[in-house]
Every structure is written in C-alpha cells, then in structure tokens.
Design a protein around this motif. Sequence first.
Motif, PDB file in Angstrom:
ATOM      1  N   UNK A   1     -34.741  15.395  -5.851  1.00 59.07           N
ATOM      2  CA  UNK A   1     -32.845  14.929  -4.753  1.00 59.07           C
ATOM      3  C   UNK A   1     -31.693  15.282  -5.096  1.00 59.07           C
ATOM      4  N   UNK A   2     -31.577  15.423  -3.634  1.00 55.43           N
ATOM      5  CA  UNK A   2     -29.799  15.936  -3.753  1.00 55.43           C
ATOM      6  C   UNK A   2     -28.768  15.224  -4.393  1.00 55.43           C
ATOM      7  N   UNK A   3     -28.069  15.268  -5.653  1.00 54.22           N
ATOM      8  CA  UNK A   3     -27.471  14.560  -5.869  1.00 54.22           C
ATOM      9  C   UNK A   3     -25.845  14.987  -5.798  1.00 54.22           C
ATOM     10  N   UNK A   4     -25.121  14.768  -5.925  1.00 57.23           N
ATOM     11  CA  UNK A   4     -23.891  14.843  -5.707  1.00 57.23           C
ATOM     12  C   UNK A   4     -22.272  14.242  -6.126  1.00 57.23           C
ATOM     13  N   UNK A   5     -22.061  14.753  -7.353  1.00 60.48           N
ATOM     14  CA  UNK A   5     -21.166  14.228  -9.044  1.00 60.48           C
ATOM     15  C   UNK A   5     -19.993  14.354  -8.437  1.00 60.48           C
ATOM     16  N   UNK A   6     -19.737  13.298  -8.362  1.00 60.47           N
ATOM     17  CA  UNK A   6     -18.164  13.222  -8.267  1.00 60.47           C
ATOM     18  C   UNK A   6     -17.284  13.225 -10.042  1.00 60.47           C
ATOM     19  N   UNK A   7     -17.534  14.182 -10.535  1.00 63.19           N
ATOM     20  CA  UNK A   7     -16.741  14.638 -12.206  1.00 63.19           C
ATOM     21  C   UNK A   7     -16.282  16.485 -12.393  1.00 63.19           C
ATOM     22  N   UNK A   8     -15.081  15.816 -12.702  1.00 64.54           N
ATOM     23  CA  UNK A   8     -14.400  17.272 -12.769  1.00 64.54           C
ATOM     24  C   UNK A   8     -15.534  18.266 -13.687  1.00 64.54           C
ATOM     25  N   UNK A   9     -16.868  17.510 -14.664  1.00 65.85           N
ATOM     26  CA  UNK A   9     -16.959  18.512 -15.736  1.00 65.85           C
ATOM     27  C   UNK A   9     -18.834  17.853 -16.184  1.00 65.85           C
TER      28      UNK A   9
ATOM     29  N   UNK B   1     -21.422  19.836  -8.532  1.00 64.47           N
ATOM     30  CA  UNK B   1     -20.186  18.661  -9.067  1.00 64.47           C
ATOM     31  C   UNK B   1     -19.460  19.226  -8.525  1.00 64.47           C
ATOM     32  N   UNK B   2     -18.611  17.767  -7.830  1.00 62.55           N
ATOM     33  CA  UNK B   2     -17.264  17.959  -6.594  1.00 62.55           C
ATOM     34  C   UNK B   2     -16.473  17.654  -7.279  1.00 62.55           C
ATOM     35  N   UNK B   3     -15.755  17.249  -7.961  1.00 65.11           N
ATOM     36  CA  UNK B   3     -14.703  16.978  -8.826  1.00 65.11           C
ATOM     37  C   UNK B   3     -14.155  15.836  -7.828  1.00 65.11           C
ATOM     38  N   UNK B   4     -13.139  15.095  -8.548  1.00 68.60           N
ATOM     39  CA  UNK B   4     -12.718  13.588  -8.227  1.00 68.60           C
ATOM     40  C   UNK B   4     -12.012  13.648  -6.869  1.00 68.60           C
ATOM     41  N   UNK B   5     -12.359  14.931  -6.532  1.00 75.74           N
ATOM     42  CA  UNK B   5     -11.082  14.767  -4.923  1.00 75.74           C
ATOM     43  C   UNK B   5     -11.974  14.740  -3.561  1.00 75.74           C
ATOM     44  N   UNK B   6     -11.826  13.298  -3.079  1.00 76.26           N
ATOM     45  CA  UNK B   6     -12.264  12.662  -2.247  1.00 76.26           C
ATOM     46  C   UNK B   6     -12.680  13.575  -1.356  1.00 76.26           C
TER      47      UNK B   6
END
Length: 368
Positions: free
Chosen positions: A295-303, A317-322
């Motif tokens: 399942x695709x996963x978009x993670x809102x964390x910097x690390x 890993x997307x980071x926390x920037x919206x």
Amino acid sequence: MKITIIAGARPNFMKIAPIIEAIATASEQGAEINYRLVHTGQHYDKKMSQDFFEQLGIPEPHANLEAGGGTQAEQTANIMVRFEQELLANPADLVLVVGDVTSTMACSIVAKKLNTKVAHVEAGIRSGDMTMPEEINRIVTDSITDYFFTTSEVANNNLRNSGINEDRIFFVGNTMIDTLLKQMPNFKQPEIWKRASLEQGQYFVLTLHRPANVDQDQQLKVLLQEIVNLSQGLPIVFPVHPRTATMLSKIGVEAPNLHLIEPLSYLEFNYLVQKAKAVVTDSGGITEETTVMGIPCLTLRESTERPETCTIGTNELLGTDPNALQPAMEKLFSGNWKKGQIPELWDGKTSQRLIKHLLNLIEPELVA
C-alpha cells in the motif's frame, strides 16, 4: 532458561505475540525454556492495550506494573522502581525488550543493574532525530544490551559502527511482520466502513501523533487542510490518537470527507490499511505494514528509523512541510507510485529464528 518479556505500549504487543508463540513451540519440542510476561502498564487505555492482547492471542501478563502516564521522567521512574521489585522477586536468565518505547529503555537499565542479560528485539534502528524520545530510548538500550536482534542490514551497520561485535548481532527479520502475516485472514471490518460507504482503493487512512505535526495548532490545521484539498473528495479516515485529540478540539478543521474516529483495534485498523488507496502517517511501524501489504505510504517526517521501507518498500518520506504533499499526491493519483518489494527475512518466521539463537546463546552459559 527463564526469560522475562517486557510489553509496555501498543507498538510492543504485535512484536511479543509471535515470540511467545515461538517459546511455547520450542518448549513443546523439548527445549528447557519458559517465560514471564510483564506488562508495564505504560499504555493503560483499553483500545491501546487490552484489545491487542485479546485479538493477538497474547496470554494474560504474569504481572502488570500499572506504571501509568505522567511526564517522560515520571513514567521512566515509575517503571524502573516497579520493575526492579518484580525482577528481584522473580529472577530471570534474560530480560527481553522490544522496540523503542519508554518501557524498553527503563527495563533494560534495571536488568543490567541487577546483572541480568538483556536482549533487544528491533535493535540498531536509528532516525538521527534526537528530539524524539524513541531515539534516546534506542540509543540508551543498545548501549547496554547483550544480544541484538535486527530487522535489516541498515540496523546491523548502525550497530557495527557503534562498536558492537559481530557475534552479538543477529539479523533475524521483523517480528511485527510475523504477526501481520498470521493475522491477515482475521482482519475485521470496522463500523466506519459502512458508515462512510468506503470502497476498496477509494479512501485514505490518516494517522498523526508526532509532536512536530500535532503540538502546534497552525501546523496541524494546515496539514489537515492540505490533505483534504488534495484528496479529490475521497474519504479520509483518521483514527485519532489521544495526544492528537486535544489539539484537534482547538483548531476545528472540518470537511465532509474527513472522518475522525476513535482509535481502532489491530484487526480493524489493518483491515482499513490493506484496502486503502494510500496511508498518510507520521508513524514508523505503519510504514513497515504498508510495505508488506503493498500500500502506498506518505510519511510526514523529516527522518525515519526504517529507511528500508523507502529504499525497498512502498513508503516515501515527505518531511513536515505541507507543501510537500501536492507532488506526492499527484504521483499517487497519476498511478506512478512505486510498487515496492518486501525486505529480506520479513517472511513470518522471524520469531522462530530469534528463539533458536537465544537457546544456542544462553543454554551453554547456564550449563557452564
């Protein structure tokens, strides 16, 4: 061999269930091994604790320390004081801790000060983010552990680079995936499925609890608004962590397709994950489960302490920037999300390998 197994919080329960089963199997086959299960009571909410024991078939703990909540320091102190009493009353050859919660670190310290060997399951993972309590728990635990059971070659290298000898590192795989693969046939449709008219592949699952995302009302508000705006109207199911509920009550973000619900049991939550279009999260463990389920996963964390979910699996890993959400969602809706593969030894047999290693390690020492 007497093993004391520590369970403290929700992420631990999925990891200890197959270990207990593997111990029972080894004992039935003639191995001299038994365990004592100690629940520290770090998570005391029924949905966060008791439901997991029931659904995963974990026996009732031999002891519940009922350490409860409080600050990081208060919780750590309560667990240490109570576990010291427990271990003095019920000595063990080995204390086995899993994951990276407060109980993991606190019980490891107590065990070592009582000259009891410690085995750390899921050792060696690192995020590099010292603002996370979990990262401190990992580092402290691994600095005093005797035997390291790892989920990936990345974790192995982290331990080697910190000076751990090769003969103390055991690459066995991921016990949480043992539980996932065993329980897949038992996944249970939650009530929200019918209430929100969900359809397979046509909704999102959202989880948020990290301080970077939920402790500042404006950050949380903008994140939620962006997720809603980019969802193309698909339902967003958001089981709300107790930590997040307080902040949500202040910011008042509402949308017709945003469904805020109570925390779900293990079988219900993973039913939703398995059938979702994607998961948006700041969790670590969920990224492992999405990788195995494809399942695709978009993670809102910097690390992340689980980089293999990104390099091998379905996680990004997307980071926390919206602002990082838009290109990721565009990739998802265009059908160009990576397919991913399952990391090595995430095969449902980790706990069997782990107990086999422990028997080989400890039994000769006991005889000597």
